[in-house]
Enzyme design. Sequence first.
Site, PDB file in Angstrom:
ATOM      1  N   TYR A   1     -19.668  83.069  30.739  1.00  0.00           N
ATOM      2  CA  TYR A   1     -19.664  84.512  30.435  1.00  0.00           C
ATOM      3  C   TYR A   1     -18.255  85.085  30.572  1.00  0.00           C
ATOM      4  CZ  TYR A   1     -21.735  89.281  30.570  1.00  0.00           C
ATOM      5  OH  TYR A   1     -22.107  90.583  30.315  1.00  0.00           O
TER       6      TYR A   1
ATOM      7  N   ASP B   1     -21.009  98.108  23.812  1.00  0.00           N
ATOM      8  CA  ASP B   1     -21.866  97.145  23.124  1.00  0.00           C
ATOM      9  C   ASP B   1     -23.293  97.666  23.003  1.00  0.00           C
ATOM     10  OD1 ASP B   1     -21.874  94.669  21.829  1.00  0.00           O
ATOM     11  OD2 ASP B   1     -22.763  93.669  23.549  1.00  0.00           O
TER      12      ASP B   1
ATOM     13  N   CYS C   1     -30.024  92.704  31.486  1.00  0.00           N
ATOM     14  CA  CYS C   1     -30.438  93.068  32.835  1.00  0.00           C
ATOM     15  C   CYS C   1     -31.805  93.732  32.784  1.00  0.00           C
ATOM     16  CB  CYS C   1     -29.434  94.045  33.434  1.00  0.00           C
ATOM     17  SG  CYS C   1     -27.778  93.395  33.386  1.00  0.00           S
TER      18      CYS C   1
END
Length: 718
Positions: free
Chosen positions: A187, A282, A46
């Site tokens: 995804y 993550d 992002c």
Amino acid sequence: MSGPEPAALRPTPGEGAPPAPYDILFEPVAIGPLVTRNRFFGVPHCNGMGYRDPSAEAALRKVKAEGGWAVVCTEQVEIHPTSDITPFIELRIWDDQDLPALALIADAIHDGGGLAGIELCHNGMNAPNLYSRETPLGPQHLPVASYGYDPVQARMMSKRDIADLRRWHRTAVARSMQAGYDLIYVYAGHGFGGIEHFLSPRFNQRTDEYGGNARNRMRLLREILADTREVAAGRAAVACRITVEQGLGEAGLGRGHIEEILGELGELPDLWDFVLGSWEADSNTSRFGPEGEQEPCVTGLKQLTSKPVVGVGRFTSPDTMVRQVKSGILDLIGAARPSIADPFLPEKIRTGQLAAIRECIGCNMCVSGDFTMSPIRCTQNPAMGEEFRRGWHPERIRPRDSDERILVVGSGPAGLEAARALGVRGYQVVLTEATRELGGRVARESKLPGLAAWARVLDYRQQAIAALPNVEVYRESRMTAGDIAQFGFQHVAVATGAAWRRDGVARWHTQPIPVEPGADVLTPDDIMAGRRPAGARVVVYDDDHYYLGGVLAELLRGEGFEVDIVTPAAQVSAWTVNTMEVGKIARRLLLAGVTLRTSTALTAVGTGKVTLASAYTGQLSEAAADCVVLVTARLPNEDLFQRLTQRPERLASVRAIGDAWAPGTIAAAVWSGRRYAEEFGAARPGHDEVPFRREVTRLHADPAGPPHPAPATREEAS
Ligand code: ADP
Ligand code: SF4
């Protein structure tokens, strides 16, 4: 007058062989119909720009491709209005209107020499649909799993909904190919991809063929992968991004599940992209996890498929990358943050310029762009997010346009970056530092618990400056206005930093608070200079709300003090919600035995005690404290700046930059230094003008016309 050419960091592609230990990183990898030029893979991330700033995003992605990333991906791209994650700003592929922006980005990646990947996403029950006001869709009737505790529930998907979802995904695949993408993602990761909710026993308790046993839970993934393959028809590669460990024990996806999924579906996509749990897990910060933290969860999975695999781990060390490949963990070195901090990381490894790598410090300032819906920023790479709107480039800067000599006073992040960038432009630069140590706040703060990697802000700039013969550095040289006059400098950048206040002024109190004479009050500057509380009981008062209050509480607790952290905010280190650390900080402090007193203001400091007030009711209470550490506001060290601006014999130019102008983050200080260097000698727009390029929404061709024809409502349709 024109100056020398800037240091060119990008040799002609293909020129020269990479250094022997790293040549394995430059081997091509086949991903379905594609062949990459090397193993460097810019994974989706992002950027706070998305559909609002597509030209800016295109420029950002192009720079990464230029820097040697073989594949450069978009962030998640919402495939349908039922997958609207407003307020976050990502890309959209809702209909053909979105295609020009998406094509612009794909073209830019191709121009840079990379393959373009698109991360299609139906956010399912992660999407509150605040903009579209469509009903969120999930495997169950459950509240949406968004960040904002949105008062919205997802509706359990009917078979009809599942058929719709598959059709939307197929259409999005076709549109992605039309827009020019080479690699198309399915995804099922990070808790964002709705398919992950179907996979996970935590969210999927369906009793039909899409729930129950593992094979049923993976049915939707199987179908969407097969659909994507069919539409891609060998003309685009298919990637699957999937969570390998949700960290929820039996309740969520774990090793057994991912092994089962790979056993069943291992050959369906052309590439597996493994991620660890939620985005917080993550993209862990360096304060909470090391480089390569994902390794134990990913090791061994590659052996369960013949397809190539990519994974991340905040990799900046080429030795670690080589080990990941040689030991059969990964085929492709995935990176989001290392590619943000240094878009030219692959090229620097290829050309043996390892010392020039601008290593990610793991601070997640980049993530804050997404969380604050503002264009991405990076502590290490001030050009990140500024490629389009200001024309900055991470490695290039226009040559000097005069023979001026510039004095930079202060070697914190602002002064270091100003000196470095001015030096690359070819100016004669003198950088002076009052103390023996370069780095200012970065040098000091990087000695605090968990912040060691932050020293990379200094390391990168120190080595860069050392390689510039036109930049002279003087330590232990505190400059006065008189010195500056004596040495005849005409252009001065004052980067003298800021000092933490010791009067309690910040957000809650805008006037000093009462402090009893004799009370032991310390500031973060005192603590970093080595001073410690005289007694055992310490209150750390945090009205700053970023990391430092929590870090100092951790430090003092680790040294054996009894620590209470008091803050008027509802959470400790409240702003770190934007760096995805807020929960981790509270957990670490609680486990260390720090008492958290939230929604509480400090109103007076006595000897042996403090007065506190409820942030909600104002009700007063007292607490024992031998010492108070005030993490409140800062004041710029602007004495030198004021004297220089008031001198009768005026300098040609004097500017305060970084914290000396207005205290902020390290990222803001680095950016300020870069801005000074970029704008030096340039004709600057007036203060009434917008100082950068921007994109403005195109008006609808027929705003007064009839509304979009309404399709049958979903309720009617099912
Ligand atoms: P910033 O974040 O804006 O870069 P820092 O506080 O990190 O600011 O760094 C400021 C640096 O400037 C410190 O290393 C400090 O020692 C140095 N400094 C402050 N005043 C002077 C001065 N008059 N002459 C030279 N160096 C100075
Ligand atoms: Fe790394 Fe921090 Fe830059 Fe993000 S902002 S890429 S974490 S240095």
